[in-house]
Enzyme design. Structure first.
Site, PDB file in Angstrom:
ATOM      1  N   GLY A  46       0.843  -1.191   0.000  1.00  8.06           N
ATOM      2  CA  GLY A  46       0.000   0.000   0.000  1.00  8.06           C
ATOM      3  C   GLY A  46       0.879   1.241   0.000  1.00  8.06           C
ATOM      4  O   GLY A  46       2.064   1.171   0.355  1.00  8.06           O
ATOM      5  N   GLN A  51       3.362   9.855   1.248  1.00 11.01           N
ATOM      6  CA  GLN A  51       4.653   9.153   1.362  1.00 11.01           C
ATOM      7  C   GLN A  51       5.597   9.504   0.217  1.00 11.01           C
ATOM      8  O   GLN A  51       6.802   9.256   0.319  1.00 11.01           O
ATOM      9  CB  GLN A  51       4.439   7.635   1.436  1.00 11.01           C
ATOM     10  N   CYS A  94       6.014  -0.202   7.586  1.00 13.21           N
ATOM     11  CA  CYS A  94       5.704   0.998   6.807  1.00 13.21           C
ATOM     12  C   CYS A  94       6.925   1.369   5.990  1.00 13.21           C
ATOM     13  O   CYS A  94       8.046   1.387   6.510  1.00 13.21           O
ATOM     14  CB  CYS A  94       5.325   2.146   7.741  1.00 13.21           C
ATOM     15  N   LEU A  95       6.710   1.668   4.713  1.00 13.83           N
ATOM     16  CA  LEU A  95       7.825   2.042   3.832  1.00 13.83           C
ATOM     17  C   LEU A  95       8.512   3.314   4.315  1.00 13.83           C
ATOM     18  O   LEU A  95       9.663   3.556   3.964  1.00 13.83           O
ATOM     19  CB  LEU A  95       7.322   2.222   2.399  1.00 13.83           C
ATOM     20  N   HIS A 136      -4.275   1.668   7.967  1.00 13.35           N
ATOM     21  CA  HIS A 136      -2.896   2.171   7.948  1.00 13.35           C
ATOM     22  C   HIS A 136      -2.770   3.333   6.941  1.00 13.35           C
ATOM     23  O   HIS A 136      -2.169   4.371   7.247  1.00 13.35           O
ATOM     24  CB  HIS A 136      -1.964   1.003   7.585  1.00 13.35           C
ATOM     25  N   GLU A 137      -3.365   3.157   5.753  1.00 12.23           N
ATOM     26  CA  GLU A 137      -3.246   4.192   4.701  1.00 12.23           C
ATOM     27  C   GLU A 137      -4.109   5.414   5.016  1.00 12.23           C
ATOM     28  O   GLU A 137      -3.680   6.551   4.761  1.00 12.23           O
ATOM     29  CB  GLU A 137      -3.613   3.620   3.329  1.00 12.23           C
ATOM     30  N   HIS A 140      -2.282   7.551   7.262  1.00  6.79           N
ATOM     31  CA  HIS A 140      -1.289   8.392   6.565  1.00  6.79           C
ATOM     32  C   HIS A 140      -1.924   9.678   6.032  1.00  6.79           C
ATOM     33  O   HIS A 140      -1.311  10.749   6.094  1.00  6.79           O
ATOM     34  CB  HIS A 140      -0.673   7.650   5.380  1.00  6.79           C
TER      35      HIS A 140
HETATM   36  O1  GNR Z   1       3.993  -2.641   2.577  1.00  6.26           O
HETATM   37  C1  GNR Z   1       3.338  -2.467   3.614  1.00  6.26           C
HETATM   38  N1  GNR Z   1       2.971  -3.530   4.357  1.00  6.26           N
HETATM   39  C2  GNR Z   1       2.076  -3.457   5.413  1.00  6.26           C
HETATM   40  C3  GNR Z   1       1.984  -4.555   6.262  1.00  6.26           C
HETATM   41  C4  GNR Z   1       1.091  -4.547   7.312  1.00  6.26           C
HETATM   42  C5  GNR Z   1       0.288  -3.450   7.507  1.00  6.26           C
HETATM   43  C6  GNR Z   1       0.368  -2.353   6.679  1.00  6.26           C
HETATM   44  C7  GNR Z   1       1.251  -2.359   5.625  1.00  6.26           C
HETATM   45  S1  GNR Z   1       1.336  -0.993   4.567  1.00  6.26           S
HETATM   46  C8  GNR Z   1       3.000  -1.090   4.060  1.00  6.26           C
HETATM   47  C9  GNR Z   1       3.307  -0.038   3.014  1.00  6.26           C
HETATM   48  C10 GNR Z   1       3.116   1.329   3.603  1.00  6.26           C
HETATM   49  O2  GNR Z   1       3.914   1.875   4.320  1.00  6.26           O
HETATM   50  N2  GNR Z   1       1.985   1.938   3.341  1.00  6.26           N
HETATM   51  O3  GNR Z   1       1.726   3.135   3.866  1.00  6.26           O
HETATM   52 NI    NI Z   2       2.853   3.213   5.731  1.00  2.85          NI
END
Ligand code: GNR
Ligand code: NI
Length: 171
Positions: A46, A51, A94-95, A136-137, A140
């Site tokens: 995601g 980001q 998270c990236l 999670h997104e 963000h």
């Molecule tokens: O790649 C991602 N893996 C992930 C694993 C568990 C819960 C959320 C994520 S999102 C993350 C990519 C990212 O940072 N998205 O904002």
């Molecule tokens: Ni993230």
């Protein structure tokens, strides 16, 4: 298409509240293409536009496994309409916080409304990885990171580690 740089903690832009998309333009579609390219390259499942430094409420996602066909999902102006009382723990990464993984407690089920790339209003009910990733997104887009949902002790430790790394890199 272009590969874009992913912002890393403690970049302050990660704390911005992104602006809603008003109209779906060719530029917005280009942004979405860049987000997919950057997300697949990372690789991640995601990505929120902030980001890559764009404060718009745009999310890309692909939860397909490596050996499966791509399953591109785009969420514009995503909004949680309802979340279950029931919660569960899932390990998240998270990236923007590379190589740090921690269990996060979130609602098991969410109902989310969003616009698709045609500007059409959609609603989905999500569970499992989709529910986790959507939350999670959407976080963000509101300047919230998954470390905000873990213990203060762990959050402070990881925040300091990334602050130190940024300081060293600037020297
Ligand atoms: O790649 C991602 N893996 C992930 C694993 C568990 C819960 C959320 C994520 S999102 C993350 C990519 C990212 O940072 N998205 O904002
Ligand atoms: Ni993230």
């Amino acid at each position: 298409m272009a590969l874009r740089e992913i912002l890393i903690l403690p970049d302050k832009r990660l704390r911005l509240v992104s602006e809603p998309v008003k109209t779906i333009t060719a530029d917005l579609k280009k942004l979405v293409e860049d987000m997919f390219e950057t997300m697949y390259d990372a690789p991640g499942i995601g990505l929120a536009a902030i980001q890559i430094g764009v404060a718009k409420r745009v999310v890309t996602m692909d939860l397909a496994k490596k050996d499966e066909d791509q399953e591109r999902r785009v969420f514009i102006n995503p909004e949680i309409l309802w979340s279950s009382e029931e919660r569960s723990l899932h390990e998240e990464g998270c990236l923007s916080i590379p190589e740090f993984y921690e269990e996060v407690e979130r609602p098991v089920k969410v109902r989310v409304k969003f616009l698709d790339l045609d500007g059409k209003a959609q609603e989905i009910e999500a569970t499992g990885l989709l529910a986790t990733c959507l939350q999670h997104e959407i976080d963000h887009t509101n300047g919230v990171l998954f470390i905000d949902h873990i213990s203060k002790l762990k959050r402070d430790r990881i925040t300091k580690k990334f602050a130190k790394a940024a300081k060293r890199a600037a020297e």
